[in-house]
Each structure stands twice: as C-alpha cells, then as structure tokens.
Design an enzyme around this catalytic site. Structure first.
Site, mmCIF file in Angstrom:
data_model
loop_
_atom_site.group_PDB
_atom_site.id
_atom_site.type_symbol
_atom_site.label_atom_id
_atom_site.label_comp_id
_atom_site.label_asym_id
_atom_site.label_seq_id
_atom_site.Cartn_x
_atom_site.Cartn_y
_atom_site.Cartn_z
ATOM 1 N N LYS A 121 2.522 41.507 16.751
ATOM 2 C CA LYS A 121 1.779 40.236 16.791
ATOM 3 C C LYS A 121 0.272 40.511 16.742
ATOM 4 O O LYS A 121 -0.464 39.857 15.990
ATOM 5 C CB LYS A 121 2.153 39.457 18.063
ATOM 6 C CG LYS A 121 3.579 38.904 18.021
ATOM 7 C CD LYS A 121 4.057 38.325 19.346
ATOM 8 C CE LYS A 121 5.534 37.914 19.242
ATOM 9 N NZ LYS A 121 6.119 37.419 20.501
ATOM 10 N N GLN A 149 5.012 37.390 26.790
ATOM 11 C CA GLN A 149 6.201 37.965 26.164
ATOM 12 C C GLN A 149 7.370 37.987 27.152
ATOM 13 O O GLN A 149 7.223 38.431 28.293
ATOM 14 C CB GLN A 149 5.888 39.390 25.656
ATOM 15 C CG GLN A 149 6.985 40.014 24.815
ATOM 16 C CD GLN A 149 7.202 39.308 23.464
ATOM 17 O OE1 GLN A 149 6.309 38.689 22.907
ATOM 18 N NE2 GLN A 149 8.413 39.397 22.952
ATOM 19 N N ASP A 167 3.810 29.377 21.808
ATOM 20 C CA ASP A 167 5.236 29.695 21.685
ATOM 21 C C ASP A 167 6.090 28.422 21.740
ATOM 22 O O ASP A 167 7.284 28.451 21.422
ATOM 23 C CB ASP A 167 5.686 30.607 22.843
ATOM 24 C CG ASP A 167 5.817 32.065 22.423
ATOM 25 O OD1 ASP A 167 6.083 32.322 21.241
ATOM 26 O OD2 ASP A 167 5.651 32.940 23.308
HETATM 27 N N1 GUN Z 1 10.923 37.299 23.517
HETATM 28 C C1 GUN Z 1 11.732 37.244 22.434
HETATM 29 N N2 GUN Z 1 11.227 36.397 21.516
HETATM 30 C C2 GUN Z 1 10.078 35.916 22.029
HETATM 31 C C3 GUN Z 1 9.106 34.999 21.540
HETATM 32 O O1 GUN Z 1 9.195 34.426 20.447
HETATM 33 N N3 GUN Z 1 8.056 34.766 22.372
HETATM 34 C C4 GUN Z 1 7.932 35.353 23.579
HETATM 35 N N4 GUN Z 1 6.874 35.037 24.325
HETATM 36 N N5 GUN Z 1 8.832 36.189 24.062
HETATM 37 C C5 GUN Z 1 9.889 36.473 23.284
#
Ligand code: GUN
Length: 295
Positions: free
Chosen positions: A54, A98, A121
C-alpha cells in the site's frame, strides 16, 4: 470456449494512472497533496506485506504516506490515542488500521474510533450503514475492486445469480450487499453462503457468478462450478511450497487449474483481486482528500 483471464494488473494500472493524474492536477491547482496513513500492529508477515504494498503504491501515484508501527504488545489505549491524533491531524486525509489486530485489542473498538470521514477502508459502522442505505460512502476496498473488474470486462450481472462464499465484515458481507444493488454492474440475485451452509455445492452449481472469500486454499473445485460461470477469487492463502525460495506460495480459494476450463471469466491469484484492493484504497484516499464524501 476458452475462458477469459481477468487481468487485475492491467485494470489496476489503469486505475492508478487515473489517480496519479488527478493527484497531479490537485498539486498543480496549489492544493494539498493527498496523505494516507497506515497503522500496523505486530509482525504478521501477510499484514506487513500488504501494508508495504500500500505504501509503495502511494509513492507511485504521488500520494504522501505515513507508516505507523506498533509492537504486538501495544495497549489498546495507546492505539486509541494514536487514532485520536490522526483524526485531529488535518494533514492526514485518510488512514487504515491493518487487520487482524492482536487478541488483546478489540477490533470493534478500534474501528469505531476511526473518524468516518477518514475511514478509507469503509469499515466504520457509519460507513457500512451508508453502504446498506445507498448513501455516498467509502466502499471497502476489496468489494469496490471487484465491482471495477466486472465493469471493465463488461461481465453481465443484471438478473444473474451471484453466490458469495464467506460472510466477513471486510469482503463477503459488503460484497453481497453491493451485488444486490440496483446498479449496472450488480442487480444480481444474491446467495450468501458461509461455514454453516449445508450442501454448498447445490448453490454454487446454480451460480452465474461465484465470489469466493473464505480463506481456504482451493476450496472451490470444478465439480462445484457451472459451465460458463464467472469466478472471482478473493483468497490469498500462503501455503508451504518446496518450489519457491521463500518456502511458501500464494494460492486462492479456487482450485484454478481444474475450475478455469469451465469458466467464462476467472481471476488468477496472484494478479487478480489483490491488486484491485490497493488501487481502490487509493481511490478512496483521493475521495477523502477531495472531501467528496464528507465535506
Ligand atoms: N486485512 C485484510 N484486508 C484488509 C483491508 O482491506 N484493510 C485492512 N485495514 N486490513 C485488512
């Protein structure tokens, strides 16, 4: 008829190019550069890999990024204090925490502490509620990415039967809601299957579109898929492999080699949905910077 391989790299590159252009336009207009922060707790290898991707993608499109790391034993309160700081910091347009978090931290408490306007998100209950009610919101990145793939390949969805496997808050649940919406690349009749579904095969065999998001390697097999179906594989499972330097390889929730010959369209793993998730997060970050959802 041979199947069409849905190329997540090609589509995500196009989305990222568009974002890069828009970020440049913002900068040229003398506006602030969009800024995404990512909070990472602990040393889960998959989470570290996702967050690093990211951050790298932010650099590619000219978005400023901050990585905020905590040890696994960080207290919930320390984390909440950091989120409060991010909520009040006008320099940060959006941020993510995350997941998963260590067991001693309540994910629900953390998600509820994110200011909805910065929740790129789309995990906060306010944003999930808006999604359900057809109000403008941040659509969580993986479901958003899948809709963009369907759109890019002009895959027929209206009136079709879509079976979503998995009911997670992050993918399965929002995906089932999106696919049932009265919009062009949705309008499906949706069945949501999960771990307690009896005889899952009777549903998947009746599916025009299967979206597999269960986190079980090679769960969807050829005998579960109708000829001509579209199969979207959300799984990113690390399994041990003697053939690779790292000692593991990534496989999806779909047994690709046996399922693909039956498909009209199918996504590979890697190179499918995963790349779209990151591109969609950046799309949401741009929306946050432009204050298009929350003024
Ligand atoms: N863990 C697995 N997929 C994601 C996501 O799209 N965002 C976040 N914050 N954690 C994750």
């Amino acid at each position: 008829m041979p199947y069409t391989l849905i190329n997540g790299k090609e589509v995500s590159e196009k989305v990222l190019e568009q974002i890069k252009q828009e970020v440049n336009e913002l900068k040229q207009a003398g506006k602030k550069t969009p800024h995404l922060a990512a909070v990472l707790v602990g040393d889960n290898p998959a989470s570290m890999a996702y967050v690093n991707s990211k951050i790298k993608t932010c650099e590619r499109v000219g978005v400023t990024s901050s990585l905020i790391k905590f040890e696994t034993d960080v207290t919930e309160q320390t984390l909440l204090n950091k989120l409060e700081e991010l909520n009040n910091n006008a320099e940060i347009d959006g941020y993510i925490v995350q997941l998963p978090l260590p067991k001693h931290i309540s994910e629900q408490k953390i998600i509820e502490a994110i200011k909805p306007g910065k929740d790129v998100d789309g995990f906060h209950p306010v944003n999930v509620g808006k999604l359900v009610l057809n109000l403008p919101t941040y659509i969580s990145a993986t479901p958003f990415g899948i809709i963009q793939l369907l759109e890019y390949y002009k895959i027929p969805t209206q009136g079709k039967h879509c079976v979503v496997i998995g009911r997670s808050n992050i993918v399965g649940s929002p995906m089932s809601i999106l696919m049932a919406k009265n919009t062009q690349y949705a309008n499906c009749t949706v069945t949501l299957c999960h771990s307690k579904t009896e005889n899952i095969k009777q549903y998947t065999l009746a599916a025009d579109i299967i979206i597999a998001a269960i986190g079980k390697p090679n769960f969807v097999t050829a005998d579960m898929v109708k000829q001509g179906a579209t199969v979207i594989d959300v799984g990113i499972n690390r399994i041990a492999s003697p053939d690779t330097k790292s000692g593991y390889k990534l496989v999806g929730d779909v047994a690709f080699d046996e399922v693909s010959p039956k498909c009209a369209y199918i996504t590979p793993v890697p190179g499918g949905v995963g790349l779209m998730t990151i591109a969609s997060l950046l799309k949401n970050t741009l929306l946050a910077a432009k204050k298009e959802i929350y003024k």
